[in-house]
Design an enzyme around this catalytic site. Structure first.
Site, PDB file in Angstrom:
ATOM      1  N   ASP A 144     -71.589   5.914  27.116  1.00 38.83           N
ATOM      2  CA  ASP A 144     -71.106   4.577  26.794  1.00 38.83           C
ATOM      3  C   ASP A 144     -71.081   4.473  25.264  1.00 38.83           C
ATOM      4  O   ASP A 144     -72.127   4.410  24.612  1.00 38.83           O
ATOM      5  CB  ASP A 144     -72.040   3.537  27.412  1.00 38.83           C
ATOM      6  N   ARG A 147     -50.223  -2.627  38.858  1.00 36.49           N
ATOM      7  CA  ARG A 147     -51.612  -2.176  39.046  1.00 36.49           C
ATOM      8  C   ARG A 147     -51.683  -0.677  38.783  1.00 36.49           C
ATOM      9  O   ARG A 147     -52.619  -0.170  38.168  1.00 36.49           O
ATOM     10  CB  ARG A 147     -52.114  -2.504  40.465  1.00 36.49           C
ATOM     11  N   LYS A 201     -65.919  -5.605  22.914  1.00 38.53           N
ATOM     12  CA  LYS A 201     -66.765  -5.615  21.726  1.00 38.53           C
ATOM     13  C   LYS A 201     -65.945  -5.195  20.497  1.00 38.53           C
ATOM     14  O   LYS A 201     -65.001  -5.851  20.150  1.00 38.53           O
ATOM     15  CB  LYS A 201     -67.997  -4.737  21.969  1.00 38.53           C
ATOM     16  N   TYR A 212     -77.625  -0.680  28.944  1.00 40.27           N
ATOM     17  CA  TYR A 212     -77.115  -2.054  29.001  1.00 40.27           C
ATOM     18  C   TYR A 212     -77.522  -2.710  30.334  1.00 40.27           C
ATOM     19  O   TYR A 212     -77.469  -2.055  31.389  1.00 40.27           O
ATOM     20  CB  TYR A 212     -75.594  -1.992  28.854  1.00 40.27           C
TER      21      TYR A 212
HETATM   22  C1  LIG Z   1     -70.800  -5.389  26.999  1.00 37.57           C
HETATM   23  C2  LIG Z   1     -71.196  -4.012  27.372  1.00 37.57           C
HETATM   24  C3  LIG Z   1     -70.821  -3.458  28.601  1.00 37.57           C
HETATM   25  C4  LIG Z   1     -70.065  -4.242  29.652  1.00 37.57           C
HETATM   26  O1  LIG Z   1     -68.793  -4.557  29.246  1.00 37.57           O
HETATM   27  P1  LIG Z   1     -67.998  -5.885  29.707  1.00 37.57           P
HETATM   28  O2  LIG Z   1     -66.726  -5.782  28.961  1.00 37.57           O
HETATM   29  O3  LIG Z   1     -68.847  -7.056  29.331  1.00 37.57           O
HETATM   30  O4  LIG Z   1     -67.831  -5.782  31.192  1.00 37.57           O
HETATM   31  C5  LIG Z   1     -71.201  -2.143  28.855  1.00 37.57           C
HETATM   32  N1  LIG Z   1     -71.909  -1.425  27.965  1.00 37.57           N
HETATM   33  C6  LIG Z   1     -72.291  -1.932  26.784  1.00 37.57           C
HETATM   34  C7  LIG Z   1     -73.078  -1.082  25.843  1.00 37.57           C
HETATM   35  C8  LIG Z   1     -71.957  -3.240  26.445  1.00 37.57           C
HETATM   36  O5  LIG Z   1     -72.362  -3.740  25.263  1.00 37.57           O
END
Ligand SMILES: *Cc1c(COP(=O)(O)O)cnc(C)c1O
Length: 387
Positions: free
Chosen positions: A175, A51, A200, A103
């Site tokens: 982000d 961890r 993603k 998001y």
């Molecule tokens: C998908 C997404 C998240 C969250 O990520 P997860 O891996 O699904 O927890 C946060 N910000 C954006 C812009 C996203 O597309």
């Protein structure tokens, strides 16, 4: 480990990774260990417990830091796990300014988790810097930025927003999931922390869920590391390995995503059955110039408004065959969805429409298939769904 002077395509493949010293194995092994031998109490070889740290994760964290042009990376079991860890830096009574089109999961954790801990949030149009300035308070500790945003592809000026945050002694977190460090490196523009859903584009193959935080500030990294270990939303070594495999091809994937999305955006823009196309690469996009300055290319995400009813638009997304009807984004395969009926359905209709998320709005994550097949697929779905 690769040299920081090397280009991003090279660092994507080599940064953070050396052939295994003992065996010469070229790829970072999946270190499937919970614990590590100690030569005497407290006398370990860098790892005690997974961890806290794991060698596969270390390679991924160093790789991601290098891609963002920064010193420190931290990997998490999801993008939300990463976002949560930024919020762990706050205390009761603190205030956060965020975009009004962040998001959905980010909006949810802000308002449904952290407001209960007495953290206050203001959601504003982050393209309007006067609005951002007037939302700043004495207690503002964080400005949360997304760019491009979902699903209307608004582009925010990272440098200007970081300046506003810093004038108020607040941190600026960006982000960077939609753009990836291949197209945009927020730390170069003054951001303090970069957040990713590795699920993603960085993973890139729709086969894992993971997240990351990157910073160039040692103190911030130390705090993030404390919460990473204390809260424990860390990724498995196998998922770290998959993301490392994904980042190796980031540059070629992103080049094709951008090329295909740009060609589709122009095609849709000229199409009789389409009203508005939202893609920052179109000269008609309201933030095209900023996007051209801040990004190296315009990305693989686009949205468009069909000249159709809610039901016709639902029929359209159900009829596509190469585009898969699914939420999420950033994989090699093209995905399509209808925000009003799917990702943004929880927002009341009046509020949704006011924000420009109309019923026939369609969002596409343009994959790396042959673009002629993508066009033909959208056309046959239009033929089937629209009168
Ligand atoms: C998908 C997404 C998240 C969250 O990520 P997860 O891996 O699904 O927890 C946060 N910000 C954006 C812009 C996203 O597309």
């Amino acid at each position: 480990m690769s040299d920081d002077d090397e280009h991003i395509e090279t660092r994507a493949i080599h940064a953070g990774q050396e052939p295994d010293e003992e065996t010469g194995a070229l790829m970072t092994p999946i270190f499937a260990n919970s614990t590590y031998v100690q030569d005497g109490p407290g006398d370990h070889r860098g790892y005690e417990y997974s961890r806290t740290g794991n060698p596969t994760r270390t390679d991924l964290e160093d790789n991601l830091a290098s891609l963002e042009g920064a010193e420190y990376g931290r990997a998490f079991s999801s993008g939300m796990g990463a976002i949560n860890t930024v919020l762990n830096l706050l205390e009761a009574g603190d205030h956060v300014v965020a975009g009004d089109d962040v998001y959905g999961g980010t909006h949810r954790i802000f308002t449904q988790v952290y407001e209960d801990y007495d953290v206050d949030f203001d959601f504003v149009d982050t393209t309007d810097h006067d609005e951002v300035r007037s939302a700043m308070r004495e207690s503002t500790e964080l400005v949360w930025v997304e760019t491009p945003t979902n699903p209307l592809m608004n582009v925010n000026d990272i440098g200007a927003l970081a300046d506003i945050a810093h004038e108020h002694d607040a941190l600026c977190a960006v982000d960077n999931t939609f753009a990836t460090p291949y197209l945009q490196r927020p730390i170069e523009h003054g951001a303090d922390v970069v957040c990713h859903s590795l699920t993603k584009y960085l993973g890139g193959h729709s086969d894992l869920v993971a997240g990351a935080l990157i910073t160039d500030d040692e103190d911030i990294d130390e705090q993030l590391g404390f919460y990473q270990n204390s809260v424990g939303a860390t990724p498995s070594p196998f998922d770290c390995f998959l993301v490392l495999r994904g980042t190796k091809s980031l540059s070629v994937r992103m080049d094709r995503h951008c090329e295909n999305a740009s060609e589709l955006a122009h095609w849709l823009d000229d199409h009789d059955s389409v009203d508005t196309v939202y893609y920052p690469g179109l000269e008609s996009h309201p933030h095209h110039d900023l996007a051209a300055e801040q990004m190296d290319d315009f990305g693989g995400m686009l949205s468009f408004e069909l000249d159709a009813s809610l039901d016709e638009a639902s029929e359209f997304v159900s009829e596509t065959e190469v585009f898969t009807l699914a939420e999420s984004l950033g994989g090699v395969e093209s995905l399509i969805e209808q925000p009003a009926a799917m990702t943004h359905a929880a927002i009341p209709k009046a509020e949704r429409e006011a924000a420009g998320l109309t019923d026939p709005l369609i969002r596409a994550s343009v994959g790396i298939e042959n673009v002629d097949d993508l066009k033909a697929d959208l056309q046959q779905a239009m033929d089937a769904a629209l009168d």
